[in-house]
Structures are given as C-alpha cells and as structure tokens.
Design an enzyme around this catalytic site. Structure first.
Site, PDB file in Angstrom:
ATOM      1  N   LYS A  10       1.375   8.069  -4.694  1.00 26.91           N
ATOM      2  CA  LYS A  10       0.128   8.207  -5.721  1.00 26.91           C
ATOM      3  C   LYS A  10      -0.021   9.652  -6.091  1.00 26.91           C
ATOM      4  CE  LYS A  10      -4.299   6.386  -6.184  1.00 26.91           C
ATOM      5  NZ  LYS A  10      -5.553   5.658  -5.560  1.00 26.91           N
ATOM      6  N   ASP A 146     -10.768  -2.170  -5.945  1.00 26.06           N
ATOM      7  CA  ASP A 146     -10.044  -2.380  -7.243  1.00 26.06           C
ATOM      8  C   ASP A 146      -8.780  -3.370  -6.879  1.00 26.06           C
ATOM      9  OD1 ASP A 146      -9.274  -1.782  -9.736  1.00 26.06           O
ATOM     10  OD2 ASP A 146      -8.017   0.040  -9.156  1.00 26.06           O
TER      11      ASP A 146
END
Length: 163
Positions: A10, A146
């Site tokens: 990421k 999330d």
C-alpha cells in the site's frame, strides 16, 4: 512471510495527504457556516472535537508504520481466533509512506460468482464475518473502520487460488 516473495503493498501517492487536508478543511469550513446559519444544520453538530478527531484519524492512517503497528496489534489479538487471519507486516519494507505485508491468497468476498463456484457456504461465511467483526469490536475495542468485501478474502478455494 509470503511464499515466493509475494507481498501486498500500500503506497501513499504524492500530494494525496495535502489534497485531502485541504478538502477536509473546506468541508469543515462549510459545515461551520451551515451551522451558523441553519437550525437544521446545527442538529448535525459539526463541532470542533469531531473535526480534530477526524483530522487526527486520517493523519494517523497515512503514517504507514503506525498503520502497520495497528495491523500487528490486531494480528496479536486475533492469533487464536477461528476463521480469521491478519497478514503479517514486513517491517523491513514498510516506511512512512509504504505499508508492505504478506500476501494472502483467496477469493475476494466481493466476487460472488467465484465464491459460489468454489462452493463456499455463503450464509456460513456471512456468519463468520459478523462474528469476527463483533468479537474484535467488543473484546478488543478494535475494528476495521473501512471494511470492504474486496479487502477480505475467503481462503476456501481450489488451487490456483488468486484473490
């Protein structure tokens, strides 16, 4: 760590944090103005405390080493949990702007066709997802804010199993 050097990475792209901070500032400016001029907006209470918490939460998330620490803490908390696994962080390849973790093969929970083709018991999978979420939130006070189906995988699949 991931077999054959397979990792999930990421990366915080350049200028995203600055653009987001600017947009968040604009959002709160409009919220404060709406609160000042509208009784209906006042009931939403865009108070300073929530704006500070919101800014702090996003700033914290963008520091990849802190996110990696939270990931490691969750892995430790869930080590003995049935039907749940957190990928291991590769600390040697994680920096302020890059989070590197173990790759876990599986079928994304958003891929309904592949889940059915692999004969995954969808109601049972749903039960496991909800039980895991509640266990982590209630026992640990920790949850994925999330949670999206494409970020979670079912490992019950026939090789080759690619997420």
């Amino acid at each position: 760590m991931a077999p054959a050097n397979r990792f999930a990475v990421k990366v915080l792209r350049p200028n995203v944090a600055a653009r987001f901070r600017r947009d968040l500032g604009d959002f709160f400016f409009v919220a404060y103005k709406a609160e000042a001029y509208s009784a209906e907006a006042r009931r939403l209470r865009p108070d300073r405390g929530s704006s500070i918490r919101c800014r702090a939460r996003w700033r914290w998330r963008w520091i990849s080493r802190l996110e990696a620490a939270a990931l490691s803490e969750m892995a430790e908390n869930t080590r003995d949990d049935p039907d749940f696994r957190v990928p291991a962080v590769d600390w040697d390849r994680t920096t302020h702007n890059v989070l590197t973790m173990e790759w876990i093969d599986g079928i994304a929970l958003s891929d309904h066709a592949r889940l059915e083709q692999s004969q995954v018991d969808l109601p049972e999978l749903g039960r496991k997802v909800i039980q895991s979420f509640l266990r982590h939130a209630l026992r640990d006070g920790f949850f994925h804010a999330d949670m999206q189906p494409r970020q979670s995988v079912s490992r019950r699949c026939r090789p080759p199993c690619r997420g």
